[in-house]
Write a protein that holds these residues in place. Structure first.
Motif, short mmCIF file in Angstrom:
data_model
loop_
_atom_site.label_atom_id
_atom_site.label_comp_id
_atom_site.label_asym_id
_atom_site.label_seq_id
_atom_site.Cartn_x
_atom_site.Cartn_y
_atom_site.Cartn_z
N GLU A 140 0.03 5.26 0.56
CA GLU A 140 -1.11 6.01 1.11
C GLU A 140 -1.29 7.32 0.36
OE1 GLU A 140 -4.13 7.20 3.63
OE2 GLU A 140 -2.94 5.48 4.30
N GLU A 141 -0.20 8.06 0.16
CA GLU A 141 -0.29 9.32 -0.56
C GLU A 141 -0.65 9.09 -2.03
OE1 GLU A 141 2.80 12.16 -0.20
OE2 GLU A 141 2.88 12.09 1.99
N THR A 144 -4.33 8.46 -2.16
CA THR A 144 -5.06 9.67 -1.77
C THR A 144 -5.07 10.68 -2.92
OG1 THR A 144 -4.51 9.38 0.56
CG2 THR A 144 -5.10 11.60 -0.16
N LYS A 147 -7.14 9.40 -6.05
CA LYS A 147 -8.58 9.56 -5.83
C LYS A 147 -8.98 11.03 -5.80
CE LYS A 147 -9.10 5.19 -3.31
NZ LYS A 147 -9.43 4.56 -1.99
N GLY A 148 -8.08 11.87 -5.30
CA GLY A 148 -8.39 13.29 -5.22
C GLY A 148 -8.53 13.95 -6.58
N TYR A 157 -2.93 19.26 -3.02
CA TYR A 157 -2.41 18.34 -2.01
C TYR A 157 -0.93 18.61 -1.81
CZ TYR A 157 -1.14 13.95 0.32
OH TYR A 157 -0.67 13.02 1.21
N ARG A 196 -8.12 1.63 4.89
CA ARG A 196 -8.44 3.00 4.44
C ARG A 196 -8.72 3.08 2.95
NH1 ARG A 196 -4.34 4.13 8.34
NH2 ARG A 196 -2.71 4.08 6.74
N HIS A 197 -8.10 2.21 2.14
CA HIS A 197 -8.16 2.43 0.69
C HIS A 197 -8.60 1.23 -0.15
CE1 HIS A 197 -6.48 6.47 0.39
NE2 HIS A 197 -5.62 6.15 1.33
#
Length: 307
Positions: A140-141, A144, A147-148, A157, A196-197
Motif C-alpha cells: 500500500e505504501e 502510494t 504515485k505521489g 510522505y 484502492r490501487h
C-alpha cells in the motif's frame, strides 16, 4: 472489449532449467544468438500475431522483469510490456524513476504486475523478512509513494516503511502516464489493496471470480491454454507435455481443446466479467504464433476484439 497478453518465460533460456548451449554474453558479436534473443523472439511473435501485450513474470531465480520489459518495449512499436516484480526489490521512488524512463521512450506502454504474497522462503531469499498483513501494508505504501512522486513536484510522505521529503518528479520525467497496476490474491487484504490501487485484479482459474472480485476494477485471468485443430489432437499434445516429452508449462485448470473449444471457454470467462487474459502456452514462440493466427480471430469475430 477483452485484451489478450502472452506470458513470457521467466528466464532467458526459455525456462528449460538447463544452461543454454550458447554463452551468457549477448555483447559478443561473434555469436549469432544469445540467451535474451529467445525472449525477443517471443515478443516479436506476440506483436506480429496481434496480442495486446506480453507479461515478463516475476521469477526469483530468473531474469529481472524490468530489464526484460525494457527490451520488449525497445524492439516493438505497439506491444505493452507488463513487468512483474516484488515491492521489496527497491524503493518506490527508484521503481517509479526507472518506470518513468521506460514510459518516456516507449510511449507509455509499461504496466506493473506487483507480486505481494511470496512464499516465506522465497521472500527471505530475496532479502525480505516481512510476513502476514505487513506485506500488504508495505505494498500500500509502495504504490502510494510511487504515485505521489510521479504526480507531485514537491511530495512528502512519512509512513511505516517509506519516507520521502520534498521529492517528486520534474522534467523530463514528469508528465508520463503512470503504469497500469495489476494485482492479485483473494484474501481480504489483497482485495482491499486492489480496490484502492489496481487497474486490473488478476485471478487464477480456480478462484471464484464472481464472489471475490473487488468492485470497480477490471478482472484479469491467468490461464494456461493448449489449442489444436480438434479436441483429440489437443489432448494428445497435452499428454505429451504432462509426460515431459514436450517442454512447456503446467495445464492444470487450463483450457485444452480445439481452437473453437478454447475460444468458447474464453468467451465464458468474458461473460463472467473478465476483461484481460494472460495466456500461458509453450513452446513459447511457436504457440504465440499459433494462438495469434488461429485463436484470436475467433474471439474477434465474436466481439471480444483485441486492442
Amino acid at each position: 472489449m477483452a485484451r489478450f497478453l502472452i506470458t513470457l518465460p521467466g528466464r532467458a533460456d526459455g525456462g528449460r532449467g538447463a544452461r543454454p548451449a550458447f554463452p551468457d554474453s549477448v555483447t559478443d558479436l561473434r555469436q549469432a544468438f544469445g540467451p535474451f534473443d529467445h525472449l525477443a523472439q517471443v515478443g516479436r511473435a506476440a506483436e506480429i500475431a496481434g496480442f495486446h501485450g506480453a507479461l515478463a513474470p516475476f521469477d526469483p531465480e530468473g531474469d529481472e522483469s524490468l530489464v526484460v520489459a525494457a527490451g520488449l518495449l525497445r524492439q516493438s512499436r505497439r506491444l505493452r510490456a507488463v513487468a512483474g516484480f516484488h515491492p521489496g526489490i527497491a524503493t518506490p521512488v527508484y521503481a517509479a524513476k526507472v518506470s518513468a524512463s521506460l514510459q518516456r521512450f516507449s510511449g507509455d506502454r509499461l504496466d506493473w504486475r506487483l507480486v505481494v504474497d511470496l512464499d516465506p522462503a522465497v521472500a527471505r531469499a530475496q532479502g525480505d523478512f516481512l510476513e502476514g498483513p505487513d506485506r500488504y501494508a508495505r505494498a500500500e505504501e509502495f504504490l502510494t509513494v510511487a504515485k505521489g512522486v510521479w504526480s507531485e513536484e514537491d511530495y512528502t510522505y512519512e509512513g511505516r516503511f517509506y519516507q520521502v521529503l520534498a521529492g517528486g518528479f520534474q522534467s523530463p520525467l514528469a508528465g508520463r502516464a503512470f503504469p497500469r497496476v495489476h494485482l492479485s490474491g483473494t484474501s481480504k487484504e489483497a482485495l482491499e489493496l486492489s480496490a484502492r490501487h489496481a487497474d486490473v485484479h488478476v485471478f487464477d482459474p480456480e478462484d471464484d471470480i464472481e464472489a471475490a472480485g473487488p468492485p470497480g476494477v477490471t478482472y484479469g485471468l491467468r490461464i494456461p491454454v493448449l489449442a489444436r485443430d480438434d479436441d483429440d489432437e489437443a489432448w494428445e499434445a497435452a499428454r505429451r507435455l504432462s509426460s515431459g516429452t514436450a517442454p512447456g508449462t503446467s495445464l492444470r485448470n487450463g483450457l485444452v481443446g480445439s481452437f473453437e473449444t478454447v475460444a468458447a471457454g474464453i468467451r465464458d470467462y468474458i461473460d463472467r466479467g473478465v476483461g484481460v487474459f494472460f495466456l500461458e502456452a509453450a513452446p513459447y514462440v511457436e504457440e504465440t504464433y499459433r494462438l495469434g493466427e488461429r485463436l484470436l480471430p475467433l474471439l474477434t469475430k465474436e466481439g471480444a476484439r483485441v486492442r
